[in-house]
Scaffold this active site. Structure first.
Site, PDB file in Angstrom:
ATOM      1  N   LEU A  22       0.809  -1.221   0.000  1.00  0.00           N
ATOM      2  CA  LEU A  22       0.000   0.000   0.000  1.00  0.00           C
ATOM      3  C   LEU A  22       0.840   1.267   0.000  1.00  0.00           C
ATOM      4  O   LEU A  22       0.403   2.300  -0.490  1.00  0.00           O
ATOM      5  CB  LEU A  22      -0.931   0.015   1.224  1.00  0.00           C
ATOM      6  CG  LEU A  22      -1.994  -1.080   1.275  1.00  0.00           C
ATOM      7  CD1 LEU A  22      -2.763  -1.006   2.582  1.00  0.00           C
ATOM      8  CD2 LEU A  22      -2.938  -0.977   0.090  1.00  0.00           C
ATOM      9  N   GLY A  23       2.031   1.198   0.570  1.00  0.00           N
ATOM     10  CA  GLY A  23       2.847   2.404   0.612  1.00  0.00           C
ATOM     11  C   GLY A  23       4.075   2.197   1.472  1.00  0.00           C
ATOM     12  O   GLY A  23       4.329   1.112   1.998  1.00  0.00           O
ATOM     13  N   GLY A  26       8.756   6.649   6.481  1.00  0.00           N
ATOM     14  CA  GLY A  26      10.085   6.773   7.034  1.00  0.00           C
ATOM     15  C   GLY A  26      10.467   5.640   7.962  1.00  0.00           C
ATOM     16  O   GLY A  26      11.653   5.374   8.164  1.00  0.00           O
ATOM     17  N   VAL A  30       3.859  -0.419   4.382  1.00  0.00           N
ATOM     18  CA  VAL A  30       2.493  -0.785   4.728  1.00  0.00           C
ATOM     19  C   VAL A  30       1.961  -1.731   3.658  1.00  0.00           C
ATOM     20  O   VAL A  30       2.053  -1.442   2.461  1.00  0.00           O
ATOM     21  CB  VAL A  30       1.579   0.452   4.842  1.00  0.00           C
ATOM     22  CG1 VAL A  30       0.182   0.040   5.294  1.00  0.00           C
ATOM     23  CG2 VAL A  30       2.161   1.465   5.812  1.00  0.00           C
ATOM     24  N   ASP A 138       2.868  13.250  12.921  1.00  0.00           N
ATOM     25  CA  ASP A 138       3.021  13.310  11.463  1.00  0.00           C
ATOM     26  C   ASP A 138       1.661  13.506  10.801  1.00  0.00           C
ATOM     27  O   ASP A 138       1.341  12.865   9.803  1.00  0.00           O
ATOM     28  CB  ASP A 138       3.698  12.049  10.932  1.00  0.00           C
ATOM     29  CG  ASP A 138       4.197  12.220   9.486  1.00  0.00           C
ATOM     30  OD1 ASP A 138       4.305  13.378   9.027  1.00  0.00           O
ATOM     31  OD2 ASP A 138       4.463  11.207   8.829  1.00  0.00           O
TER      32      ASP A 138
END
Length: 537
Positions: A22-23, A26, A30, A138
């Protein structure tokens, strides 16, 4: 968004079958995965180079424990975790829907109703997150998902408990996204821990981005952006109305000058229409003119006073049965203001704010009562051309009042000794004023002989019995009360329940002949109060 699995990506993590990537962030990657029960979940996996660092693993463990305490209605629910796995991973609810960054990138800046929904949704999430003792660290448009059921704030991989802001962080480490970092994030010389005010700053930057399509401190490099955050005011061109004022306060350089998440939410909910678009965006049937938070300052020990709108008296009606916690109220807010049809053109169609005196029906003309305006001190004052509604003036703290106990036809009084009594309302002990504090009130004696402990507060004795006594006038759980409209007294005056979120409903004890406080559960409220006007303050 699917990135496709790469060579070297895991096929399984514990009992979870990895389906897709999914991504990446840092601290790790995921993945979309399937649980043993067949549920689709998102699994965040720590980078290999960090997973063997015991300091980092300790941080991960503490964050997982805190993340489990965040209510899931506004965040991706934490379902499972294995800090001891190699590499460690965290399993959270998989949320369908684009990120705010994707929405703005594809559709451009949001309209007024959409923007207001985003602002409320993210403030709601932060209220829940901070209430669980977590700092996000974040918050950015990519971590705000526009899900079918409402806004979801995600990615707690770098959130940490308030009390654990230093033991897992090296001096030269900094996590987050520069464009949405608060000024204090760049100052590593003081050694002061970063608090929830950093998330408030990020909220302001996120809302400004959603409204304008750009970061309010955007520079041509990370360094330039950081310098603007530290030294320049935000560029809020294109953002107007009461929301601009809230965003401006959230983006204050001094963290102590920013509102809390709950104060943001309170300020947003006093808006009579989706802010940021002028009167053309006003909701039919609602009253005009929103109240916003006054310029913040001082310490951060409790809610700062904000002028209550007419809904302030009626908004506590949902507290009639038992305790309404802050998170419960937030859940109700998210259900009402951020529904599945989040991006519909008429988010609040047909809703209007109730009149505190109970005399204005829903859908009445918006011009039926001129709004109150805030003075420099934050105390509402009537518009010079307005005819002042006595009940609204009492609720705004502009009139002295008797607190008349309807069921026994007596009035509260606070003698010099600080022990609450009931009497005939003829002495100076019986005169009070309501001091607005956010959406709640402090109830203050105006007896000139009481210089110490002049506000009503809840006292808890060793046996758990809760009574009302004189207390210092500081907005705390013991001194803040909601005023909930209940009906009429025998003289036709509006009657109210007085409710403490923390301790319960203010009641009269016929056996003990005294006022006490208790949770009622499903029992009816049998003690109500009418406000008897006794002149200007």
């Amino acid at each position: 968004m699917s990135d496709g699995l790469r060579p070297g990506d895991p096929a399984r993590l514990g009992g979870y079958e990895v389906l897709d990537r999914l991504g990446e962030g840092g601290m790790g990657s995921v993945f979309l995965a399937r649980s043993p029960q067949g549920r689709r979940v998102a699994v965040k996996v720590v980078r290999l180079e960090f997973s063997h660092d015991e300091e980092f693993r300790g941080r991960f463990r503490s964050e997982v424990n805190r993340a489990r305490q965040v209510p899931p209605f506004c965040t991706a629910e934490v379902l499972d975790a294995d800090p001891d796995h190699d590499p460690p991973y965290l399993v959270v609810e998989y949320v369908e829907g684009p990120s705010l960054a994707q929405v703005v990138r594809e559709q451009g800046p949001l309209g007024a109703a959409q923007l207001h929904s985003i602002a409320v949704g993210v403030a709601t999430a932060l209220t829940a997150i901070h209430g669980a003792g977590v700092i996000h660290r974040d918050l950015k448009p990519a971590n705000v998902l526009v899900a079918p059921g409402g806004i979801k704030v995600i990615d707690f991989g770098i959130a940490r408990a308030f009390e654990a802001t230093s033991q897992h962080t090296r001096t030269n480490q900094m996590v987050g996204t520069v464009s949405f970092m608060a000024p204090e994030r760049f100052d590593t010389t003081t050694g002061r821990p970063v608090g929830p005010a950093a998330d408030i700053f990020a909220w302001g930057a996120v809302v400004a981005y959603a409204a304008t399509g750009r970061n309010p401190f955007g520079g041509d490099s990370a360094t330039a952006t950081a310098m603007r955050i530290l030294t320049q005011p935000p560029d809020l061109t294109g953002l107007g109305g009461p929301l601009r004022e809230l965003v401006s306060q959230a983006l204050e350089k001094d963290p102590a000058a920013r509102p809390t998440a709950r104060e943001l939410l309170d300020g947003l909910l006093t808006a009579a229409y989706p802010v940021g678009a002028g009167k053309s965006a006003q909701v039919p049937g609602s009253t005009p003119a929103a109240s916003v938070l006054p310029a913040a300052g001082g310490d951060d020990q409790g809610p700062r006073p904000t002028p209550p709108g007419p809904a302030a008296a009626g908004r506590a009606g949902s507290r009639r049965r038992g305790r309404l916690t802050a998170l419960g109220a937030v859940a109700a807010v998210i259900a009402v203001l951020v529904p599945a049809s989040l991006f519909g053109p008429k988010l609040l169609r047909g809703q209007s704010k109730p009149d505190p005196a109970g005399s204005t029906a829903a859908g009445s003309p918006a011009t039926s009562r001129p709004p109150a305006t805030a003075s420099v001190s934050g105390t509402p004052t009537a518009s010079p051309s307005a005819s002042v509604d006595p009940t609204a003036a009492m609720l705004a703290g502009q009139r002295r009042i008797l607190l008349h106990v309807v069921e026994i036809d007596r009035d509260l009084s606070l003698p010099f000794d600080g022990e609450l009594e009931v009497g005939d309302g003829t002495g100076k002990d019986a005169l009070f004023v309501l001091e607005p504090a956010g959406v709640d009130y402090m109830i203050k004696s105006v007896n000139p002989d009481i210089a110490h402990r002049p506000c009503l507060g809840v006292k808890l004795d060793s046996e758990g019995y809760k009574s009302l006594v004189g207390a210092e006038c500081r907005p705390t759980a013991a001194t803040l009360f909601g005023i909930s409209r209940e009906g009429k007294d025998d003289k036709g005056r509006t009657s109210y329940a007085i409710v403490s979120d923390e301790y319960g409903v203010v009641q009269w004890s016929p056996s003990k002949k005294e006022i006490y406080v208790e949770f009622l559960g499903d029992a009816p409220i049998d003690t109500t109060f009418s406000l008897v006007d006794r002149g200007a303050v």
